[in-house]
Design an enzyme around this catalytic site. Structure first.
Site, short mmCIF file in Angstrom:
data_model
loop_
_atom_site.label_atom_id
_atom_site.label_comp_id
_atom_site.label_asym_id
_atom_site.label_seq_id
_atom_site.Cartn_x
_atom_site.Cartn_y
_atom_site.Cartn_z
N GLY A 13 -41.01 27.28 19.69
CA GLY A 13 -40.09 28.29 18.63
C GLY A 13 -40.59 28.42 17.76
O GLY A 13 -41.71 27.34 16.42
N CYS A 14 -39.86 28.97 16.91
CA CYS A 14 -39.94 29.05 15.08
C CYS A 14 -39.87 27.39 14.71
O CYS A 14 -38.30 26.79 15.02
CB CYS A 14 -37.63 29.30 15.19
SG CYS A 14 -38.68 29.35 12.58
N PHE A 15 -40.52 27.46 13.48
CA PHE A 15 -40.78 25.38 13.32
C PHE A 15 -39.51 25.69 12.25
O PHE A 15 -39.60 24.07 12.12
CB PHE A 15 -41.53 25.88 12.36
CG PHE A 15 -42.34 26.54 11.73
CD1 PHE A 15 -41.52 27.07 10.63
CD2 PHE A 15 -44.16 26.71 11.52
CE1 PHE A 15 -41.73 27.90 9.67
CE2 PHE A 15 -44.54 27.78 10.30
CZ PHE A 15 -43.83 28.39 9.81
N TRP A 16 -39.00 26.00 11.97
CA TRP A 16 -37.41 25.91 10.71
C TRP A 16 -36.70 25.05 11.89
O TRP A 16 -35.91 23.82 10.83
CB TRP A 16 -37.17 26.92 10.63
CG TRP A 16 -37.99 27.74 9.64
CD1 TRP A 16 -39.03 27.65 8.67
CD2 TRP A 16 -37.56 29.16 9.59
NE1 TRP A 16 -39.72 28.62 7.99
CE2 TRP A 16 -38.28 29.36 8.20
CE3 TRP A 16 -35.96 30.49 10.09
CZ2 TRP A 16 -38.56 30.98 8.14
CZ3 TRP A 16 -36.59 31.93 9.21
CH2 TRP A 16 -37.63 31.47 8.54
N GLU A 57 -46.79 28.37 15.42
CA GLU A 57 -45.89 27.84 14.78
C GLU A 57 -45.30 26.13 15.40
O GLU A 57 -45.17 26.37 16.10
CB GLU A 57 -44.65 28.61 14.46
CG GLU A 57 -44.73 29.93 13.78
CD GLU A 57 -43.16 30.33 13.43
OE1 GLU A 57 -42.13 29.18 13.51
OE2 GLU A 57 -43.39 31.73 12.81
#
Length: 183
Positions: A13-16, A57
């Site tokens: 999912g979102c890399f953050w 990502e």
């Protein structure tokens, strides 16, 4: 690289969120947000978000295998995101948010495949794991603004609503594996 230094690249999912978690673990030397797994010759955030490049990502981890094993890294990975969601994580939808392990050795490939079988057998999710298991390809480092994003942008609404609760659960679950500055 030292004899105990390895790389593995993860898409969840979102890399953050992925980067924010792994930066807290003992044995992780670096966690770099970026892009992998596409066909375009270049990957930027805007291009990847368009869904046209085929990249995901990802976070590329460099780790000390004497301090944290590939298996431990993957156990964290399958706790951080829902590996049964195809091309999405929550409200983040698109192939760039797919679940994937980009292995850097045959040993990592085997460990990943073994853990996926174990996770499926345990019924950890409501359905089967859809994580792609692929040999690592060219890694494109994300733009500077995306590196250490959560720590640099704690007031961001997405970070407050999505990343912060996931990282709080992560810290509680893996308290014994956190760097001293994170406990």
């Amino acid at each position: 690289m030292s004899s105990h230094e390895e790389k593995i690249t993860l898409a969840g999912g979102c890399f953050w969120c992925i980067e924010g978690a792994y930066n807290q673990l003992v044995g992780i030397k670096s966690a770099v947000s970026g892009y992998m797994g596409g066909s375009a010759a270049l990957a930027t955030y805007e291009d990847v978000c368009s869904g046209q490049t085929g990249h995901a990502e990802v976070v590329q981890l460099t780790f000390d295998s004497a301090a944290i094993t590939c298996r431990e890294i993957l156990e964290v990975f399958f706790t951080l995101h829902d590996a049964s969601q195809l091309n999405r994580q929550g409200n983040d939808i698109g192939t760039q948010y797919r679940s994937g392990v980009f292995y850097h050795s045959k040993e990592q490939q085997q460990i990943t495949e073994d853990i996926i079988k174990e996770v499926d057998a345990s019924n950890m999710y409501n359905s089967a794991v859809v994580t792609e298991v692929t040999q690592a390809s060219e890694f494109f480092s994300g733009e500077n603004v995306h590196q250490d994003y959560f720590n640099n942008n704690p007031g961001n609404p997405y970070c407050q609503a999505i990343v912060s609760p996931k990282l709080a659960k992560f810290r509680k679950t893996f308290v014994g594996k956190l760097k001293p500055s994170e406990t």
